[in-house]
Design a protein around this motif. Structure first.
Motif, PDB file in Angstrom:
ATOM      1  N   VAL A 177     -42.623 -24.011   0.850  1.00  0.00           N
ATOM      2  CA  VAL A 177     -44.073 -23.990   1.030  1.00  0.00           C
ATOM      3  C   VAL A 177     -44.422 -24.452   2.446  1.00  0.00           C
ATOM      4  O   VAL A 177     -44.025 -25.530   2.881  1.00  0.00           O
ATOM      5  N   ILE A 178     -45.152 -23.607   3.155  1.00  0.00           N
ATOM      6  CA  ILE A 178     -45.595 -23.953   4.508  1.00  0.00           C
ATOM      7  C   ILE A 178     -46.581 -25.110   4.397  1.00  0.00           C
ATOM      8  O   ILE A 178     -47.584 -25.014   3.670  1.00  0.00           O
ATOM      9  N   PRO A 179     -46.328 -26.221   5.088  1.00  0.00           N
ATOM     10  CA  PRO A 179     -47.269 -27.348   5.038  1.00  0.00           C
ATOM     11  C   PRO A 179     -48.656 -26.965   5.573  1.00  0.00           C
ATOM     12  O   PRO A 179     -48.789 -26.111   6.461  1.00  0.00           O
ATOM     13  N   ASP A 180     -49.669 -27.603   5.022  1.00  0.00           N
ATOM     14  CA  ASP A 180     -51.042 -27.275   5.372  1.00  0.00           C
ATOM     15  C   ASP A 180     -51.338 -27.343   6.865  1.00  0.00           C
ATOM     16  O   ASP A 180     -52.161 -26.578   7.362  1.00  0.00           O
ATOM     17  N   PRO A 233     -54.290 -16.733   3.273  1.00  0.00           N
ATOM     18  CA  PRO A 233     -54.408 -15.674   2.264  1.00  0.00           C
ATOM     19  C   PRO A 233     -55.806 -15.608   1.662  1.00  0.00           C
ATOM     20  O   PRO A 233     -56.464 -16.621   1.504  1.00  0.00           O
ATOM     21  N   VAL A 234     -56.229 -14.412   1.354  1.00  0.00           N
ATOM     22  CA  VAL A 234     -57.537 -14.197   0.757  1.00  0.00           C
ATOM     23  C   VAL A 234     -57.572 -14.774  -0.653  1.00  0.00           C
ATOM     24  O   VAL A 234     -58.561 -15.346  -1.075  1.00  0.00           O
ATOM     25  N   SER A 235     -56.463 -14.612  -1.375  1.00  0.00           N
ATOM     26  CA  SER A 235     -56.386 -15.159  -2.734  1.00  0.00           C
ATOM     27  C   SER A 235     -54.927 -15.377  -3.110  1.00  0.00           C
ATOM     28  O   SER A 235     -54.029 -14.742  -2.560  1.00  0.00           O
ATOM     29  N   GLY A 236     -54.712 -16.302  -4.031  1.00  0.00           N
ATOM     30  CA  GLY A 236     -53.386 -16.521  -4.585  1.00  0.00           C
ATOM     31  C   GLY A 236     -52.350 -17.025  -3.601  1.00  0.00           C
ATOM     32  O   GLY A 236     -52.671 -17.510  -2.519  1.00  0.00           O
ATOM     33  N   VAL A 237     -51.092 -16.878  -3.999  1.00  0.00           N
ATOM     34  CA  VAL A 237     -49.950 -17.295  -3.185  1.00  0.00           C
ATOM     35  C   VAL A 237     -49.399 -16.076  -2.461  1.00  0.00           C
ATOM     36  O   VAL A 237     -49.184 -15.027  -3.076  1.00  0.00           O
ATOM     37  N   HIS A 238     -49.178 -16.208  -1.163  1.00  0.00           N
ATOM     38  CA  HIS A 238     -48.561 -15.146  -0.382  1.00  0.00           C
ATOM     39  C   HIS A 238     -47.204 -15.610   0.110  1.00  0.00           C
ATOM     40  O   HIS A 238     -46.981 -16.797   0.341  1.00  0.00           O
ATOM     41  N   THR A 239     -46.305 -14.642   0.290  1.00  0.00           N
ATOM     42  CA  THR A 239     -44.983 -14.906   0.838  1.00  0.00           C
ATOM     43  C   THR A 239     -44.948 -14.416   2.276  1.00  0.00           C
ATOM     44  O   THR A 239     -45.355 -13.283   2.567  1.00  0.00           O
ATOM     45  N   ASN A 288     -37.981 -16.638   3.313  1.00  0.00           N
ATOM     46  CA  ASN A 288     -39.298 -16.458   2.731  1.00  0.00           C
ATOM     47  C   ASN A 288     -39.956 -17.817   2.577  1.00  0.00           C
ATOM     48  O   ASN A 288     -39.353 -18.752   2.047  1.00  0.00           O
ATOM     49  N   LEU A 289     -41.189 -17.907   3.054  1.00  0.00           N
ATOM     50  CA  LEU A 289     -41.995 -19.122   2.944  1.00  0.00           C
ATOM     51  C   LEU A 289     -43.280 -18.738   2.217  1.00  0.00           C
ATOM     52  O   LEU A 289     -43.710 -17.590   2.285  1.00  0.00           O
ATOM     53  N   THR A 290     -43.898 -19.678   1.539  1.00  0.00           N
ATOM     54  CA  THR A 290     -45.114 -19.360   0.797  1.00  0.00           C
ATOM     55  C   THR A 290     -46.280 -20.223   1.272  1.00  0.00           C
ATOM     56  O   THR A 290     -46.098 -21.303   1.839  1.00  0.00           O
ATOM     57  N   TYR A 291     -47.480 -19.705   0.999  1.00  0.00           N
ATOM     58  CA  TYR A 291     -48.701 -20.442   1.297  1.00  0.00           C
ATOM     59  C   TYR A 291     -49.767 -19.937   0.336  1.00  0.00           C
ATOM     60  O   TYR A 291     -49.823 -18.737   0.038  1.00  0.00           O
ATOM     61  N   ALA A 292     -50.632 -20.824  -0.145  1.00  0.00           N
ATOM     62  CA  ALA A 292     -51.618 -20.458  -1.153  1.00  0.00           C
ATOM     63  C   ALA A 292     -53.041 -20.695  -0.677  1.00  0.00           C
ATOM     64  O   ALA A 292     -53.307 -21.607   0.085  1.00  0.00           O
ATOM     65  N   LYS A 293     -53.923 -19.874  -1.162  1.00  0.00           N
ATOM     66  CA  LYS A 293     -55.354 -20.080  -0.963  1.00  0.00           C
ATOM     67  C   LYS A 293     -55.743 -21.356  -1.708  1.00  0.00           C
ATOM     68  O   LYS A 293     -55.308 -21.583  -2.833  1.00  0.00           O
TER      69      LYS A 293
END
Length: 179
Positions: free
Chosen positions: A11-14, A129-135, A173-178
């Motif tokens: 998870v990419i830190p904020d 991201p516009v919505s949800g979790v993106h990779t 792959n890293l993730t980030y969420a709205k």
């Protein structure tokens, strides 16, 4: 070749994405690029190049969103460290991200008038991201010779030069969420 990060998990830190105070953003964007380290670089590598791409945007905008593209990062040894905010402090060439697209002009018709537009289009643009979790796929390439591309190059320019220079590839792959 391997990629290492100073944070746990994927998870990419904020502080490298959208969840920072508005006052720290430039036209709603976080330009503080995430830190990482490239290790086990082949001995004959001269430079590194790379991309950070969000493929989850295809269903929304019709194409993968390019957040960062860079090249000709010098290699001295088997490890290269990208410090926090390397993009804005860069001495290496950076190409145009997807903020330099017709889609961005549709979203923000005044975009071409912004004095900071060229800066925003040619550096790291943090995940939002516009919505949800993106990779987000970070891919780094070890190259046998420089590309000699200038700031503002297109991702296609880099891709066209890879085959004749490519020594190794590392990706994560890293993730980030709205929020």
């Amino acid at each position: 070749m391997q990629l290492e990060f100073p944070f746990t998990g994927s998870v990419i830190p904020d502080q490298y994405g959208d969840h920072i105070p508005t006052a720290e953003k430039l036209h709603g964007l976080n330009q503080v690029s995430l830190p990482f380290k490239v290790t086990e670089i082949p001995a004959n590598a001269v430079v590194l190049a790379g991309t950070l791409v969000d493929y989850d945007t295809v269903s929304f905008v019709g194409f993968p969103w390019l957040h960062w593209v860079f090249t000709d990062v010098p290699v001295h040894g088997q490890t290269v460290t990208f410090a926090t905010d390397a993009s804005r402090r860069a001495t290496f060439a950076q190409g145009l991200n997807s903020l330099h697209s017709p889609f961005q002009r549709l979203r923000q018709p005044d975009w071409p008038l912004l004095k900071e537009r060229k800066n925003l289009e040619s550096h790291y643009a943090g995940p939002r991201p516009v919505s949800g979790v993106h990779t987000y796929r970070l891919t780094v390439y070890a190259l046998s010779q420089p590309t000699n591309l200038s700031n503002g190059f297109l991702q296609g320019d880099l891709m066209a030069l890879l085959d004749e220079r490519l020594l190794a590839v590392a990706g994560r792959n890293l993730t980030y969420a709205k929020a």
